[in-house]
Design a protein around this motif. Structure first.
Motif, PDB file in Angstrom:
ATOM      1  N   MET A  91       0.685  -1.140   0.233  1.00 38.39           N
ATOM      2  CA  MET A  91      -0.057  -0.179   0.072  1.00 38.39           C
ATOM      3  C   MET A  91       1.005   1.349  -0.179  1.00 38.39           C
ATOM      4  N   ALA A  92       0.458   2.085  -0.358  1.00 32.23           N
ATOM      5  CA  ALA A  92       1.457   3.318  -1.400  1.00 32.23           C
ATOM      6  C   ALA A  92       0.907   4.940  -0.073  1.00 32.23           C
ATOM      7  N   ILE A  93       1.186   5.332   0.789  1.00 35.13           N
ATOM      8  CA  ILE A  93       0.484   6.768   1.322  1.00 35.13           C
ATOM      9  C   ILE A  93       1.576   7.600   1.273  1.00 35.13           C
ATOM     10  N   LYS A  94       0.764   8.339   1.076  1.00 38.48           N
ATOM     11  CA  LYS A  94       1.149   9.636   0.471  1.00 38.48           C
ATOM     12  C   LYS A  94       0.855  11.004   1.171  1.00 38.48           C
ATOM     13  N   ARG A 136      -7.782   8.768   2.129  1.00 41.42           N
ATOM     14  CA  ARG A 136      -6.831   8.665   0.550  1.00 41.42           C
ATOM     15  C   ARG A 136      -6.977   7.083   0.571  1.00 41.42           C
ATOM     16  N   VAL A 137      -6.109   5.889   1.667  1.00 44.53           N
ATOM     17  CA  VAL A 137      -5.751   4.605   2.178  1.00 44.53           C
ATOM     18  C   VAL A 137      -7.170   4.091   1.560  1.00 44.53           C
ATOM     19  N   PHE A 138      -9.080   4.269   2.265  1.00 38.05           N
ATOM     20  CA  PHE A 138      -9.443   4.009   1.869  1.00 38.05           C
ATOM     21  C   PHE A 138     -10.592   4.568   0.363  1.00 38.05           C
ATOM     22  N   GLY A 139      -9.423   4.914  -0.481  1.00 38.56           N
ATOM     23  CA  GLY A 139     -10.206   5.314  -1.213  1.00 38.56           C
ATOM     24  C   GLY A 139     -11.048   6.843  -2.129  1.00 38.56           C
ATOM     25  N   LYS A 147     -17.598   0.600   4.378  1.00 40.97           N
ATOM     26  CA  LYS A 147     -17.170  -0.028   4.095  1.00 40.97           C
ATOM     27  C   LYS A 147     -16.512  -1.170   4.181  1.00 40.97           C
ATOM     28  N   TYR A 162     -15.591  -0.455   7.546  1.00 40.06           N
ATOM     29  CA  TYR A 162     -14.783  -0.130   8.602  1.00 40.06           C
ATOM     30  C   TYR A 162     -15.067   0.741   9.738  1.00 40.06           C
TER      31      TYR A 162
END
Length: 71
Positions: free
Chosen positions: A1-4, A24-27, A64, A66
């Motif tokens: 997983m890429a985290i910006k 953002r990780v969850f879209g 989602k 979570y």
């Protein structure tokens, strides 16, 4: 997983900035300003209440499947 990462836009946007990265990780794309408004970030106090942060995060991720919790 890429985290910006991203720069915190104000001295009191700690919760909105980190929440924007997490979502953002969850879209889910939300700006720090949008999240600050939703979380009722208080510029005079220079803070966001934990309960508000948690409520907003969960509003986005619960559909989602979570859940975020305070520990």
């Amino acid at each position: 997983m890429a985290i910006k990462g991203q720069m915190q836009q104000t001295g009191y946007y700690c919760a909105p900035a980190s929440s924007s990265i997490v979502l953002r990780v969850f879209g889910i794309s939300r700006t720090q300003a949008q999240l600050a408004k939703e979380m009722k970030t208080d510029p005079k106090a220079g803070a966001t209440r934990r309960e508000n942060t948690l409520a907003v995060l969960n509003a986005y991720v619960k559909p989602k499947g979570y859940v975020f919790r305070l520990t």
